[in-house]
Design a protein around this motif. Structure first.
Motif: not given
Ligand SMILES: Nc1ncnc2c1ncn2[C@@H]1O[C@H](COP(=O)(O)OP(=O)(O)OP(=O)(O)O)[C@@H](O)[C@H]1O
Ligand SMILES: [Mg+2]
Lengths: 254, 219
Positions: B117-136
């Motif tokens: 679902s859209g909400g699930q995809q968006q949470r995957v997208a958040i996890a995808r960004s977090l996987a890079m250990n970003p500072n911001v």
């Protein structure tokens, strides 16, 4: 076993004089068919691979920032798409063939052109099908949403990484059905190599029926079935590949 | 504007006021035409800056999720650390699975984006960004394409991130959410920041007439 097989077709030829499957009861004619078949298969496989490579490189070059490169690719596509492949074949062999250097043949005294008629057939047919493949891959590339590429960019992918990991795999999936069609056409078009005496299947079959007029109907029948089988194998392979790359929820709405 | 480590900033404003442009400048997806942006010692406005290095440190989540459709949820999360950071696969996988769990998508690791679902995809997208250990982390109207039910689950995920101390810059139309999680709110109109302040002062005592008008229409 082979004996009965040959006897059967000999009796068919006796009963129906217009249906002489001579290659099924005369081993020397059978060898001609087989050698023609091999040439056809080789020609097809090599041209399929080269035309796909040309398509990928061409589609990539069309995205080049250099206007000159884009014009060259566009000119190439227009030329090969808008002229008959038979004329291309004749042009390559007879016109360009004159200008290629020659080497001394294996007998030590004849001069042979460095590119044989088979070589020219491969070049000409690959570029012919390649022109369509460029367009096919390009429309695949255009179907990849910019936003998806931007996401890769935002994750720190280099341009090359984005291309190999995101753009190309997605474009390929979009391109496969059209590619499938074009490659089938290519396999059928290899028969035109007969015009420059490439000893492929059609060439051998025509030679046989020139020698034995009674074999004409039989030879044509076998030609049809052989091409149905060849195209069938290619289509089967392509469909398997498409199925393997299929991703739930992407492309075909399912 | 100055943003401290661990702060949560919300940017609000009418459509076309330059909110996306502003945050896209922070990870150099848009070029800075005027002015300066400095992020932990990087001069983002410098055209000679190594953009790829900067983007490894800045996570971004988009309105339309923009997942890689030919990769599973897990592969989406693993791809950047594998290809960009060239980290060993086993390590990345452990981290990716933990992140998927963190965004509450356990069991969906092998689902393709088209099956979520859209909400699930968006949470995957958040996890995808977090996987890079970003500072911001940058969020550009990440709930705008979702239905009200799924908006909640995504906002909850972002809120957890904020509580964990991640520096977040959000463009959002979710005023209630902004008021609740933001440390500071910025209001943009016609390409300039018109007003900013702490959530309570901003929402209750806006001083600029444009802000008042906007809030009046929306609340
Ligand atoms: N500071 C600025 N100076 C000049 N032009 C700007 C500035 N900020 C944005 N713009 C221009 O305004 C247009 C809209 O900007 P942008 O897409 O960032 O708006 P937005 O606030 O994200 O709108 P929406 O809510 O619809 O997403 C863009 O074409 C952008 O180039
Ligand atoms: Mg926007």
């Amino acid at each position: 076993m082979i004996e009965t097989f040959q006897d059967f077709f000999r009796s068919v030829a006796d009963t129906y004089p217009k249906w002489n499957f001579i290659f099924f009861h005369d081993p020397s004619q059978w060898e001609r068919v087989i050698s023609g078949f091999y040439v056809t298969v080789q020609l097809s496989v090599v041209c399929v691979i080269l035309s796909v490579v040309i398509g990928i490189i061409g589609a990539w070059a069309q995205g080049s920032p250099s206007r000159i490169i884009r014009w060259v690719v566009q000119g190439y596509i227009q030329f090969f798409r808008n002229t008959p492949p038979l004329i291309q074949l004749l042009f390559f062999y007879f016109a360009l063939g004159q200008f290629t250097p020659t080497v001394t043949g294996p007998d030590g005294w004849t001069e042979q052109p460095i590119i044989s008629n088979v070589g020219w057939a491969i070049i000409s047919l690959s570029f012919f099908a390649g022109a369509f493949n460029v367009e096919i891959f390009r429309s695949g590339l255009e179907a990849v949403p910019n936003a998806t590429l931007e996401a890769a960019e935002a994750l720190g992918f280099t341009r090359a990484q984005t291309y190999t990991n995101v753009t190309f795999p997605l474009a390929l999936r979009v391109s496969l059905p059209a590619l499938n069609n074009n490659l089938i056409n290519l396999v059928k078009t290899t028969t035109q190599a007969i015009a420059i005496a490439v000893p492929e299947l059609l060439y051998e079959m025509v030679s046989i029926w020139n020698d034995y007029a009674s074999a004409q109907n039989a030879a044509m029948t076998v030609l049809f079935f052989t091409y149905i089988a060849l195209v069938g194998i290619l289509a089967f392979g392509m469909n398997r590949w498409e199925a393997r790359l299929h991703v739930p929820g992407f492309g075909k709405t399912s | 504007m100055d943003i401290m480590k661990g702060e949560v900033i919300c940017i609000i404003g009418p459509s076309g006021s330059g909110k996306s442009t502003l945050i896209r400048c922070i990870n150099a997806l848009n070029d800075v035409q005027q002015g300066t942006i400095t992020l932990e010692g990087y001069d983002v406005h410098d055209p000679k800056l190594d953009k790829l290095e900067l983007r490894r440190k800045v996570g971004m989540v988009f309105q339309q999720y923009n997942l890689f459709p030919h990769k599973t949820a897990l592969e989406n999360v693993m791809m950047a650390p594998l290809k960009v950071l060239k980290e060993p696969k086993a390590e990345v996988e452990v981290r990716a699975r933990a992140l998927i769990k963190k965004v509450r998508l356990e069991g969906k690791e092998n689902a393709y984006p088209g099956e979520l679902s859209g909400g699930q995809q968006q949470r995957v997208a958040i996890a995808r960004s977090l996987a890079m250990n970003p500072n911001v982390m940058l969020f550009d109207e990440v709930t705008a394409a979702l239905d009200p039910e799924t908006v909640k689950e995504v906002l909850l995920t972002i809120k957890e991130l904020a509580t964990d101390g991640m520096t977040c810059i959000l463009v959002t139309h979710e005023m209630g959410f902004a008021r609740e999680v933001a440390d500071h709110i910025y209001f943009t109109d016609k390409g300039v920041i018109v007003e900013h302040g702490a959530p309570d002062t901003f929402f209750d005592n806006a001083s600029d007439p444009r802000t008042k008008k906007f809030l009046g229409q929306i609340l």
